[in-house]
Structures are given as C-alpha cells and as structure tokens.
Design a protein around this motif. Structure first.
Motif, PDB file in Angstrom:
ATOM      1  N   TYR A   1      13.720  99.301 -38.428  1.00 33.07           N
ATOM      2  CA  TYR A   1      12.513  98.911 -37.692  1.00 33.07           C
ATOM      3  C   TYR A   1      12.746  99.095 -36.194  1.00 33.07           C
ATOM      4  CZ  TYR A   1       8.081  96.382 -37.239  1.00 33.07           C
ATOM      5  OH  TYR A   1       6.778  96.045 -36.985  1.00 33.07           O
ATOM      6  N   LEU A   2      11.670  98.903 -35.440  1.00 32.59           N
ATOM      7  CA  LEU A   2      11.759  99.029 -33.986  1.00 32.59           C
ATOM      8  C   LEU A   2      12.775  98.042 -33.413  1.00 32.59           C
ATOM      9  CD1 LEU A   2       7.944  99.292 -33.149  1.00 32.59           C
ATOM     10  CD2 LEU A   2       9.603 101.142 -33.260  1.00 32.59           C
ATOM     11  N   GLY A   3      13.375  98.419 -32.289  1.00 28.17           N
ATOM     12  CA  GLY A   3      14.313  97.534 -31.620  1.00 28.17           C
ATOM     13  C   GLY A   3      15.659  97.442 -32.297  1.00 28.17           C
ATOM     14  N   ASN A   4      16.067  98.519 -32.979  1.00 30.53           N
ATOM     15  CA  ASN A   4      17.381  98.560 -33.618  1.00 30.53           C
ATOM     16  C   ASN A   4      17.573  97.398 -34.590  1.00 30.53           C
ATOM     17  OD1 ASN A   4      19.888  99.770 -34.049  1.00 30.53           O
ATOM     18  ND2 ASN A   4      20.907  98.424 -32.575  1.00 30.53           N
ATOM     19  N   SER A   5      16.547  97.169 -35.425  1.00 27.65           N
ATOM     20  CA  SER A   5      16.584  96.031 -36.339  1.00 27.65           C
ATOM     21  C   SER A   5      16.122  96.464 -37.727  1.00 27.65           C
ATOM     22  CB  SER A   5      15.670  94.919 -35.815  1.00 27.65           C
ATOM     23  OG  SER A   5      14.313  95.367 -35.781  1.00 27.65           O
ATOM     24  N   TYR A   6      16.049  95.494 -38.628  1.00 32.51           N
ATOM     25  CA  TYR A   6      15.526  95.721 -39.978  1.00 32.51           C
ATOM     26  C   TYR A   6      14.403  94.729 -40.242  1.00 32.51           C
ATOM     27  CZ  TYR A   6      19.486  98.750 -41.051  1.00 32.51           C
ATOM     28  OH  TYR A   6      20.392  99.775 -41.056  1.00 32.51           O
ATOM     29  N   GLU A   7      13.398  95.166 -41.026  1.00 34.18           N
ATOM     30  CA  GLU A   7      12.292  94.293 -41.381  1.00 34.18           C
ATOM     31  C   GLU A   7      11.918  94.527 -42.844  1.00 34.18           C
ATOM     32  OE1 GLU A   7      10.757  91.936 -39.796  1.00 34.18           O
ATOM     33  OE2 GLU A   7      11.625  92.173 -37.793  1.00 34.18           O
ATOM     34  N   SER A   8      11.259  93.539 -43.421  1.00 32.28           N
ATOM     35  CA  SER A   8      10.736  93.649 -44.784  1.00 32.28           C
ATOM     36  C   SER A   8       9.222  93.779 -44.712  1.00 32.28           C
ATOM     37  CB  SER A   8      11.119  92.397 -45.588  1.00 32.28           C
ATOM     38  OG  SER A   8      10.518  92.440 -46.874  1.00 32.28           O
ATOM     39  N   LEU A   9       8.678  94.859 -45.303  1.00 30.55           N
ATOM     40  CA  LEU A   9       7.238  95.116 -45.251  1.00 30.55           C
ATOM     41  C   LEU A   9       6.695  95.418 -46.641  1.00 30.55           C
ATOM     42  CD1 LEU A   9       7.012  97.432 -42.092  1.00 30.55           C
ATOM     43  CD2 LEU A   9       6.542  94.979 -42.214  1.00 30.55           C
ATOM     44  N   ASP A  10       5.377  95.264 -46.776  1.00 26.28           N
ATOM     45  CA  ASP A  10       4.674  95.587 -48.015  1.00 26.28           C
ATOM     46  C   ASP A  10       3.725  96.745 -47.772  1.00 26.28           C
ATOM     47  OD1 ASP A  10       5.893  93.273 -48.912  1.00 26.28           O
ATOM     48  OD2 ASP A  10       4.083  92.052 -48.798  1.00 26.28           O
ATOM     49  N   GLY A  11       3.443  97.527 -48.813  1.00 28.57           N
ATOM     50  CA  GLY A  11       2.417  98.556 -48.691  1.00 28.57           C
ATOM     51  C   GLY A  11       2.704  99.781 -49.519  1.00 28.57           C
ATOM     52  N   THR A  12       1.650 100.516 -49.808  1.00 30.29           N
ATOM     53  CA  THR A  12       1.845 101.789 -50.500  1.00 30.29           C
ATOM     54  C   THR A  12       2.523 102.808 -49.586  1.00 30.29           C
ATOM     55  OG1 THR A  12      -0.438 102.442 -49.949  1.00 30.29           O
ATOM     56  CG2 THR A  12      -0.069 101.467 -52.113  1.00 30.29           C
ATOM     57  N   SER A  13       2.530 102.559 -48.291  1.00 29.09           N
ATOM     58  CA  SER A  13       3.282 103.422 -47.372  1.00 29.09           C
ATOM     59  C   SER A  13       4.773 103.332 -47.642  1.00 29.09           C
ATOM     60  CB  SER A  13       3.008 103.035 -45.916  1.00 29.09           C
ATOM     61  OG  SER A  13       1.706 103.363 -45.539  1.00 29.09           O
ATOM     62  N   MET A  14       5.264 102.132 -47.981  1.00 30.56           N
ATOM     63  CA  MET A  14       6.668 101.984 -48.345  1.00 30.56           C
ATOM     64  C   MET A  14       6.950 102.723 -49.656  1.00 30.56           C
ATOM     65  SD  MET A  14       5.709  99.365 -46.358  1.00 30.56           S
ATOM     66  CE  MET A  14       5.949 100.424 -44.947  1.00 30.56           C
ATOM     67  N   ALA A  15       6.044 102.573 -50.601  1.00 27.42           N
ATOM     68  CA  ALA A  15       6.214 103.217 -51.911  1.00 27.42           C
ATOM     69  C   ALA A  15       6.216 104.740 -51.789  1.00 27.42           C
ATOM     70  CB  ALA A  15       5.101 102.756 -52.856  1.00 27.42           C
ATOM     71  N   SER A  16       5.317 105.271 -50.989  1.00 23.65           N
ATOM     72  CA  SER A  16       5.197 106.730 -50.888  1.00 23.65           C
ATOM     73  C   SER A  16       6.465 107.350 -50.312  1.00 23.65           C
ATOM     74  CB  SER A  16       3.976 107.123 -50.046  1.00 23.65           C
ATOM     75  OG  SER A  16       4.144 106.764 -48.692  1.00 23.65           O
ATOM     76  N   HIS A  17       7.097 106.673 -49.383  1.00 23.73           N
ATOM     77  CA  HIS A  17       8.306 107.233 -48.788  1.00 23.73           C
ATOM     78  C   HIS A  17       9.490 107.193 -49.742  1.00 23.73           C
ATOM     79  CE1 HIS A  17       6.028 107.214 -45.078  1.00 23.73           C
ATOM     80  NE2 HIS A  17       6.957 107.965 -44.564  1.00 23.73           N
ATOM     81  N   LEU A  18       9.511 106.222 -50.637  1.00 20.92           N
ATOM     82  CA  LEU A  18      10.561 106.215 -51.654  1.00 20.92           C
ATOM     83  C   LEU A  18      10.394 107.406 -52.599  1.00 20.92           C
ATOM     84  CD1 LEU A  18      10.708 102.394 -52.474  1.00 20.92           C
ATOM     85  CD2 LEU A  18      12.349 103.731 -51.147  1.00 20.92           C
ATOM     86  N   VAL A  19       9.152 107.775 -52.876  1.00 16.74           N
ATOM     87  CA  VAL A  19       8.901 108.961 -53.697  1.00 16.74           C
ATOM     88  C   VAL A  19       9.266 110.222 -52.932  1.00 16.74           C
ATOM     89  CG1 VAL A  19       7.079 110.350 -54.789  1.00 16.74           C
ATOM     90  CG2 VAL A  19       7.149 107.871 -55.142  1.00 16.74           C
ATOM     91  N   THR A  20       8.899 110.280 -51.676  1.00 19.36           N
ATOM     92  CA  THR A  20       9.240 111.447 -50.850  1.00 19.36           C
ATOM     93  C   THR A  20      10.754 111.641 -50.782  1.00 19.36           C
ATOM     94  OG1 THR A  20       7.241 111.213 -49.513  1.00 19.36           O
ATOM     95  CG2 THR A  20       9.066 112.443 -48.534  1.00 19.36           C
ATOM     96  N   GLY A  21      11.494 110.556 -50.590  1.00 20.97           N
ATOM     97  CA  GLY A  21      12.945 110.646 -50.570  1.00 20.97           C
ATOM     98  C   GLY A  21      13.498 111.112 -51.904  1.00 20.97           C
ATOM     99  N   SER A  22      12.915 110.615 -52.993  1.00 22.14           N
ATOM    100  CA  SER A  22      13.369 111.019 -54.328  1.00 22.14           C
ATOM    101  C   SER A  22      13.136 112.504 -54.551  1.00 22.14           C
ATOM    102  CB  SER A  22      12.635 110.200 -55.395  1.00 22.14           C
ATOM    103  OG  SER A  22      12.911 108.815 -55.269  1.00 22.14           O
ATOM    104  N   LEU A  23      11.979 112.994 -54.146  1.00 19.22           N
ATOM    105  CA  LEU A  23      11.680 114.421 -54.303  1.00 19.22           C
ATOM    106  C   LEU A  23      12.628 115.289 -53.489  1.00 19.22           C
ATOM    107  CD1 LEU A  23       7.777 114.323 -54.216  1.00 19.22           C
ATOM    108  CD2 LEU A  23       9.185 114.989 -56.156  1.00 19.22           C
ATOM    109  N   SER A  24      13.038 114.785 -52.332  1.00 19.31           N
ATOM    110  CA  SER A  24      13.921 115.590 -51.485  1.00 19.31           C
ATOM    111  C   SER A  24      15.290 115.800 -52.116  1.00 19.31           C
ATOM    112  CB  SER A  24      14.064 114.940 -50.108  1.00 19.31           C
ATOM    113  OG  SER A  24      14.866 113.774 -50.170  1.00 19.31           O
ATOM    114  N   LEU A  25      15.648 114.953 -53.083  1.00 15.58           N
ATOM    115  CA  LEU A  25      16.942 115.105 -53.757  1.00 15.58           C
ATOM    116  C   LEU A  25      16.982 116.337 -54.646  1.00 15.58           C
ATOM    117  CD1 LEU A  25      17.551 111.397 -54.855  1.00 15.58           C
ATOM    118  CD2 LEU A  25      18.658 112.605 -52.964  1.00 15.58           C
ATOM    119  N   ILE A  26      15.798 116.782 -55.075  1.00 14.33           N
ATOM    120  CA  ILE A  26      15.748 117.931 -55.995  1.00 14.33           C
ATOM    121  C   ILE A  26      14.852 119.026 -55.415  1.00 14.33           C
ATOM    122  CG2 ILE A  26      16.215 116.520 -58.022  1.00 14.33           C
ATOM    123  CD1 ILE A  26      13.183 116.740 -58.672  1.00 14.33           C
TER     124      ILE A  26
END
Length: 215
Positions: free
Chosen positions: A133-158
């Motif tokens: 997250y901003l400010g050199n930190s970590y945060e916990s968030l909700d949303g389909t935006s979080m879900a979509s990036h996990l899929v994007t990362g998974s696709l990049s593996l193959i």
C-alpha cells in the motif's frame, strides 16, 4: 493491487513485469477514450495481459470493437466484475473477450458486494486481501479489484500457453451458492487455481519437449 500480481511478499507472480497505464484521474474518474487509448498502447507495445479494475454500467460499441480488435491481436484482458452487490453488468468486464472476475471470501462463499451476471468467468479471493500500500506499508482491502489481480497474476505464470482462458476455466474448482441464480452467474467457472494452472502448463511443456526429442 500491483502487489497482488508481482509483490515479493504477497504477489502471485513476483517475476512479472508491470506497466501502469493511467486512465483515471485523482478522483477515480475517466472516460472510455482513455481506456481505449491504454488498450491500444498495450497492443502496440506487445504487452501480454491488461488488468482493468474499473467499470461502468454502460459502454459504447466503439469500446467493444476496440476490445475485440485487441483480443484478435492476442492481448489477454482481465477485469473486475464490479462491486454493486447485485445482478449488474459492469463494463468492460461484461464484454465478450474480457475475463470477468467475481470475488469470494475466505470460506469460498460469494462476497456480498460482488456483481452477479452471466458474463462472470472466474472467481478469486476478494475479502480481507493483504497487499502492499501507499507509504511503504501493507493494508487489507475488499473488492473484485483484488480478485481480478490474483487472476491476472495466475495467468502470467503460464503466459506462454496459447489457450489461457480455457486453462483458467478447466482447472478452476467449481463453487455452488444454492440460490435463485445460476452458479455460473455468481462464480463463473469457479475458484481460480494457480497451482493447477501451473501443473497443467508444466505437463504441456514436458509433452512438447518429449515430442521434439521423439521427432
């Protein structure tokens, strides 16, 4: 969300190379023209995957044509299904040739905010997702935006595979809601399985090497 794709501590594919294509202003507003320009840039610069964590209830035929043209050029497009919390279409996720990602919680249940719609393709965790997250930190968030990036990362593996969307769906774990909605409208093909995708890819690569040796 970038950390979910390629973060060293929380990313699916730390080896991925990221590009930030700015289509929204500081208030989160933008236009189709900016989104279309970014997709065009991605095509001409030979990017592999574009993730779109924005949406609108309506879209123009010009935007659909741009999406179709980009898909024909080989660009994989992933988008958040939307956080309206009901039976709603969100574009570009609802376009054909875009992988629409719904969100589930830690119990593999439908996230209340995640849109339900026939164009949903796949689901991924989208509740209490920790990332950089901003400010050199970590945060916990909700949303389909979080879900979509996990899929994007998974696709990049193959990414070298020629049939990414089919592999994404064929290796997914089916999910069930038991409501008036069809399961595919809620979850798409089910829970994304990066491990199964990678295993599928490894087997395909092994078979290709064997073929080359035999021939």
């Amino acid at each position: 969300v970038a950390g979910l794709v390629a973060g060293n501590n929380c990313g699916v594919a730390p080896g991925a190379e990221l590009y930030a294509l700015k289509v929204l202003d500081s208030r989160g507003s933008g236009s189709e023209a900016y989104a279309m320009a970014a997709i065009e840039w991605a095509v001409f610069n030979k990017l592999d995957i574009v993730n779109m964590s924005f949406g609108a209830s309506m879209a123009s035929s010009a935007f659909q044509q741009m999406i179709n043209a980009a898909a024909q050029r080989g660009l994989i497009m992933v988008a958040a299904a939307g956080n309206d919390g009901g039976y709603y279409a969100s574009f570009p996720a609802a376009f054909e040739n875009v992988i629409s990602v719904a969100a589930i919680d830690e119990n593999l249940e439908h996230a209340d905010f995640s849109n339900i719609y026939p164009t949903n393709d796949i689901s991924a965790p989208g509740v209490n997702i920790i990332s950089s997250y901003l400010g050199n930190s970590y945060e916990s968030l909700d949303g389909t935006s979080m879900a979509s990036h996990l899929v994007t990362g998974s696709l990049s593996l193959i990414i070298n595979n020629q049939d990414l969307e089919n592999i994404l769906k064929e290796t997914a774990t089916p999910l069930h809601l038991g409501s008036e909605f069809e399961d595919y409208e809620v979850f798409g093909a089910g829970l994304v399985r990066a491990d199964m995708m990678a295993e599928n890819y490894s087997k395909s690569r092994l078979m290709e090497i064997v073929r080359r040796v035999l021939w």
